[in-house]
Design an enzyme around this catalytic site. Structure first.
Site, PDB file in Angstrom:
ATOM      1  N   LYS A 108     -35.770  81.039  18.657  1.00 53.81           N
ATOM      2  CA  LYS A 108     -37.029  81.773  18.781  1.00 53.81           C
ATOM      3  C   LYS A 108     -37.776  81.292  20.023  1.00 53.81           C
ATOM      4  CE  LYS A 108     -40.153  78.427  17.817  1.00 53.81           C
ATOM      5  NZ  LYS A 108     -41.195  77.940  18.735  1.00 53.81           N
ATOM      6  N   PRO A 153     -30.213  74.506  22.546  1.00 49.82           N
ATOM      7  CA  PRO A 153     -30.498  73.105  22.888  1.00 49.82           C
ATOM      8  C   PRO A 153     -31.387  72.429  21.850  1.00 49.82           C
ATOM      9  CG  PRO A 153     -30.865  74.535  24.785  1.00 49.82           C
ATOM     10  CD  PRO A 153     -30.656  75.431  23.600  1.00 49.82           C
ATOM     11  N   ALA A 186     -36.077  71.411  21.926  1.00 46.49           N
ATOM     12  CA  ALA A 186     -36.321  72.329  23.038  1.00 46.49           C
ATOM     13  C   ALA A 186     -37.505  73.256  22.831  1.00 46.49           C
ATOM     14  CB  ALA A 186     -35.059  73.163  23.299  1.00 46.49           C
ATOM     15  N   ALA A 235     -36.789  76.201  18.027  1.00 48.87           N
ATOM     16  CA  ALA A 235     -36.554  76.242  16.571  1.00 48.87           C
ATOM     17  C   ALA A 235     -35.091  76.052  16.212  1.00 48.87           C
ATOM     18  CB  ALA A 235     -37.100  77.535  15.958  1.00 48.87           C
ATOM     19  N   GLY A 236     -34.343  75.298  16.992  1.00 49.39           N
ATOM     20  CA  GLY A 236     -32.926  75.093  16.700  1.00 49.39           C
ATOM     21  C   GLY A 236     -32.689  74.466  15.339  1.00 49.39           C
ATOM     22  N   GLY A 237     -33.409  73.397  15.012  1.00 43.54           N
ATOM     23  CA  GLY A 237     -33.255  72.771  13.703  1.00 43.54           C
ATOM     24  C   GLY A 237     -33.735  73.660  12.580  1.00 43.54           C
ATOM     25  N   SER A 238     -34.815  74.376  12.814  1.00 43.36           N
ATOM     26  CA  SER A 238     -35.382  75.251  11.781  1.00 43.36           C
ATOM     27  C   SER A 238     -34.476  76.440  11.485  1.00 43.36           C
ATOM     28  CB  SER A 238     -36.758  75.755  12.220  1.00 43.36           C
ATOM     29  OG  SER A 238     -37.679  74.696  12.299  1.00 43.36           O
ATOM     30  N   ASP A 249     -41.448  76.398  10.978  1.00 41.84           N
ATOM     31  CA  ASP A 249     -40.789  77.541  11.608  1.00 41.84           C
ATOM     32  C   ASP A 249     -39.692  78.148  10.739  1.00 41.84           C
ATOM     33  OD1 ASP A 249     -42.347  77.389  13.887  1.00 41.84           O
ATOM     34  OD2 ASP A 249     -40.861  76.295  15.069  1.00 41.84           O
TER      35      ASP A 249
END
Length: 295
Positions: free
Chosen positions: A13, A98, A101, A104-107, A140
């Site tokens: 996102k 990434p 960053a 919201a990669g982890g979310s 997120d």
């Protein structure tokens, strides 16, 4: 029960707007922001097994493969709601977004894991129940289930679907630095200047399908508060390469530039890819996490 592996696409996102409001009694901050899902995906694969354990793998070094990973927390939360289903599960994270960053990669991985677990175990929970589990793990996470274009308030978990963002091309760049979200919020608490809610102009521009208006309304309080040299350099480089405007996403340090002409965006990507390792060209999408169904 579906015992096969289930794959889920987990989109990144960006924040078209982000205003930080007052700090709450519970330690969180109220925010006012517009989030947009883009077609840069991690792939989450959920495989039920008989190991009696929750295990995680990932193609990228540095991703924790233990209880601290949001994907592991998602599995714990899911099985706490459905203890009779647990016999063991493996979750693989194929990362393309990434880390650290502001994308919201982890979310999104967390939301995708919950969606995949629910599908793999016969859909015992409704989407709203999955979102409640996710909201406890990250602000997120609820957005990532439905993605698209959404207006977020409260701590970011109160969501209102709005009109789709005008079609365009987006270049995302993550510089070789990391930003602590906790420290970013601490700096926001010490500020003396407050910016008006950018969401009002952004929603108006989106409703009018006004691409230039969307570009003019881009705003991120964190970008103004943190004033990161690498971020400002990327903003100028993207504008210099033809972006109509550029802005930081989340608490950073990723920056995105908006283009209404694909050929200009491709030329900009080709020009900038020798300078930045983490650079992507993508588009806004009208969805969030999605099960990858067999053809």
């Amino acid at each position: 029960m579906n015992k096969k592996s289930v794959q889920v696409k987990a989109p990144a996102k960006i924040n078209l707007t982000l205003n930080i409001e007052e700090k709450r009694a519970d330690g969180y901050h109220n925010v006012d922001m517009i989030m947009q899902a883009v077609d840069l995906y991690d792939i989450i694969t959920v495989t039920p097994n008989d190991s009696g354990d929750i295990t995680i793998s990932c193609n990228v070094q540095g991703v924790p493969l233990n209880e601290s990973n949001l994907v592991h927390k998602a599995a714990v939360g899911f099985f706490e709601m459905n203890p009779e289903l647990f016999n063991g599960v493996h979750i693989d994270i194929e990362k393309h977004i990434p880390m650290q960053a502001g994308l919201a990669g982890g979310s999104t991985d967390c939301a995708a894991a919950l969606l995949g677990l629910n599908f793999a175990y016969g859909e015992p929970l409704m989407i709203d129940e999955l979102m409640i589990i996710g909201a406890k793990l990250g602000a997120d996470v609820p957005f990532c289930f439905n993605g698209a274009t959404a207006y977020a308030t409260g701590i970011g978990t109160t969501l209102e679907k709005i009109n789709d963002m005008p079609g365009c091309h987006i270049i995302l760049i993550k510089p070789e630095i990391n930003v602590s979200t906790k420290e970013a919020y601490q700096k926001s608490d010490a500020r003396t200047k407050f910016y008006p809610r950018a969401s009002i102009k952004m929603i108006s521009a989106i409703k009018s399908e006004d691409f230039d208006g969307v570009c003019d309304a881009l705003h991120n309080d964190f970008q103004q508060i943190l004033k990161i040299d690498e971020v400002e350099e990327i903003v100028e480089n993207l504008k210099g390469a033809g972006a109509r405007n550029a802005c930081m996403s989340g608490s950073g340090p990723s920056v995105f530039g908006l283009f209404n002409d694909k050929s200009v965006a491709v030329r900009a990507f080709d020009k900038l890819k020798s300078k930045y390792n983490n650079i992507f060209i993508c588009n806004p999408i009208k969805s969030g996490c999605e099960i990858v169904l067999d053809e």
